[in-house]
Design an enzyme around this catalytic site. Structure first.
Site, mmCIF file in Angstrom:
data_model
loop_
_atom_site.group_PDB
_atom_site.id
_atom_site.type_symbol
_atom_site.label_atom_id
_atom_site.label_comp_id
_atom_site.label_asym_id
_atom_site.label_seq_id
_atom_site.Cartn_x
_atom_site.Cartn_y
_atom_site.Cartn_z
ATOM 1 N N TYR A 119 -18.317 -60.234 88.747
ATOM 2 C CA TYR A 119 -16.887 -60.538 88.818
ATOM 3 C C TYR A 119 -16.069 -59.293 89.126
ATOM 4 C CZ TYR A 119 -17.329 -65.270 86.957
ATOM 5 O OH TYR A 119 -17.623 -66.592 86.789
ATOM 6 N N LYS A 126 -24.506 -63.216 52.981
ATOM 7 C CA LYS A 126 -23.306 -63.907 53.473
ATOM 8 C C LYS A 126 -23.284 -63.893 55.004
ATOM 9 C CE LYS A 126 -20.433 -59.753 53.455
ATOM 10 N NZ LYS A 126 -19.472 -58.939 52.704
ATOM 11 N N ARG A 180 -7.344 -56.933 48.803
ATOM 12 C CA ARG A 180 -7.965 -58.022 49.561
ATOM 13 C C ARG A 180 -8.116 -59.221 48.632
ATOM 14 N NH1 ARG A 180 -13.739 -57.559 52.762
ATOM 15 N NH2 ARG A 180 -14.595 -57.623 50.662
HETATM 16 C C1 LIG Z 1 -20.061 -57.682 52.370
HETATM 17 C C2 LIG Z 1 -19.867 -57.155 51.029
HETATM 18 C C3 LIG Z 1 -20.808 -56.291 50.458
HETATM 19 C C4 LIG Z 1 -21.983 -55.736 51.234
HETATM 20 O O1 LIG Z 1 -21.541 -54.668 52.031
HETATM 21 P P1 LIG Z 1 -22.552 -53.858 52.982
HETATM 22 O O2 LIG Z 1 -21.736 -52.760 53.505
HETATM 23 O O3 LIG Z 1 -22.970 -54.830 54.036
HETATM 24 O O4 LIG Z 1 -23.689 -53.430 52.128
HETATM 25 C C5 LIG Z 1 -20.640 -55.944 49.138
HETATM 26 N N1 LIG Z 1 -19.587 -56.393 48.417
HETATM 27 C C6 LIG Z 1 -18.660 -57.199 48.941
HETATM 28 C C7 LIG Z 1 -17.530 -57.661 48.103
HETATM 29 C C8 LIG Z 1 -18.744 -57.597 50.272
HETATM 30 O O5 LIG Z 1 -17.807 -58.375 50.788
#
Ligand SMILES: *Cc1c(COP(=O)(O)O)cnc(C)c1O
Length: 408
Positions: free
Chosen positions: A295, A48, A152
């Site tokens: 700056y 993702k 969530r």
């Molecule tokens: C992003 C995510 C993961 C992966 O988490 P990591 O800490 O990057 O391994 C797993 N499950 C859900 C629902 C997520 O949103």
């Protein structure tokens, strides 16, 4: 995001002010380590957010085609990203979970790309069912998320019966997976983990009692695999509900993990950062004592100094918190950022880096000589986590893909 194919990284990169090198062999090796630490659970490759800034399609293909242990499941953010991953990974046996859930406008493209959405509301079920009927899809797999305490996304235990009632014999929607997400997987002793686990277990019992037979349950992230202690409990849950267990690993694939509390790390030390971020010196200048740098003159030279100007700034994702605090590597030596990080340029102190000259390669993240700078180093200074540093490298920084061990 612009992508530079690895024909000649040097040649392609020479034309770039700043670029990122992504080692697909390191990615596959990290996946292998996570999969072997998962104690018999399947590991979903979470790509993702454009593969945490590494490129979702490229990482997905590398994971799905990894030699010894190819990934069966990939996790994406939305329908557009899922469609891009599906164009790269055509094999329908490789499944793509749409983790963030669907907006109404995304449903048809998600179905066309054979993505598997996460659902948690009756309205989502209604919209998906209507689309399946419209597109004449006889069976469409979905995964249901249970909110076990993170508030969530996910169906609450109270709403679960209404959701379960939607999986009727005549519905094209099939409950293939049931998932939850732990709010503090890296805090192994946190009581929230036990409470979430208990609610998940009760939901699974309700689902079986309703006569539904999902094939998968999934929970946990990199931290869950790294700590290992929740795996036996989850494996027992899977066995009792006659399902298979999957953990969803993201950050570990890219070579990072959150520090654990309450348990020893199983794999963190074996993971290799996948991304190196580089630039090159634009120009060198000598400054006299008293010169103000950048700056607002937040740095004042107290002695004669030699400064190097780098063509990278906060518009590339180089955090402004690194002003007067971060370092880069030049000819294998550490050079401190002086003054404020600007939008497109940054100044570093090369007084103690003799021989530094315009055109020299500079490592922002990665190794050079015996030195290493990681996304954790930037995160510490910026008061955040490595995830945000990696995701924050702007799309204008082209990614070069290395498939062998070319990465320095
Ligand atoms: C992003 C995510 C993961 C992966 O988490 P990591 O800490 O990057 O391994 C797993 N499950 C859900 C629902 C997520 O949103």
């Amino acid at each position: 995001m612009s992508v530079v194919e690895k024909k000649s990284t040097n040649e392609a990169a020479m034309a770039q002010a700043t670029w990122a090198e992504v080692s697909l062999s390191a990615l596959a090796a990290n996946y292998r380590r996570l999969q072997s630490a998962a104690a018999g659970a399947e590991v979903m490759g979470v790509v993702k957010a454009d593969g945490y800034g590494h490129g979702a399609a490229q990482c997905a293909l590398a994971l799905a085609q990894a030699n010894e242990i190819p990934a069966q499941w990939l996790g994406v953010t939305d329908a557009a990203e899922g469609a891009a991953v599906r164009r790269a990974v055509k094999d329908p046996a490789v499944r793509i979970l749409l983790m963030r859930g669907l907006l109404a406008g995304e449903i048809e493209s998600a179905m066309e790309a054979a993505l598997t959405p996460v659902v948690w509301t009756v309205a989502q079920m209604d919209a998906l069912e209507a689309a399946a009927v419209r597109l004449d899809i006889k069976e469409f797999a979905v995964h249901m998320e249970i909110d076990t305490g993170m508030s969530r996304q996910g169906v609450s235990p109270a709403e679960l019966p209404a959701m379960l009632a939607r999986f009727t014999q005549s519905s094209p929607l099939r409950l293939e997976g049931v998932m939850t997400h732990f709010a503090a997987a890296e805090e192994v002793a946190s009581p929230q983990n036990d409470s979430q686990m208990k609610i998940f277990e009760q939901a699974l019992e309700q689902i079986r009692a309703a006569g539904l037979r999902p094939e998968w349950i999934h929970a946990g992230s990199t931290s869950t695999v790294d700590a290992g202690s929740a795996l036996p409990v989850l494996l027992r849950l899977a066995e009792r509900s006659k399902t298979r267990l999957m953990c969803r690993a993201g950050i570990g694939l890219y070579g990072y993990a959150l520090p654990l509390t309450g348990a020893a790390s199983q794999v963190h030390g074996e993971l290799e950062p996948v991304l190196a971020w580089k630039t090159r010196i634009l120009s060198i200048s000598d400054t006299a004592p008293g010169a103000r740098v950048g700056y607002n003159g937040t740095f004042i030279a107290e002695k004669p100094m030699r400064l190097a100007l780098l063509p990278v700034g906060y518009a590339d994702g180089l955090r402004r918190e690194l002003s007067n605090a971060g370092e880069v590597l030049i000819t294998g030596k550490r050079a401190r950022i002086v003054g404020r990080v600007s939008m497109d340029v940054t100044i570093v102190d090369v007084t103690a880096v003799p021989g530094a000259k315009a055109g020299d390669e500079v490592v922002i993240l990665g190794t050079q000589g015996g030195e290493r700078i990681t996304a954790d180093d930037h995160a510490r200074i910026a008061g955040t986590i490595a995830y945000e540093i990696l995701c924050g490298i702007n799309v204008r920084v082209p990614r070069c893909y290395l498939s062998g061990d070319e990465q320095s």
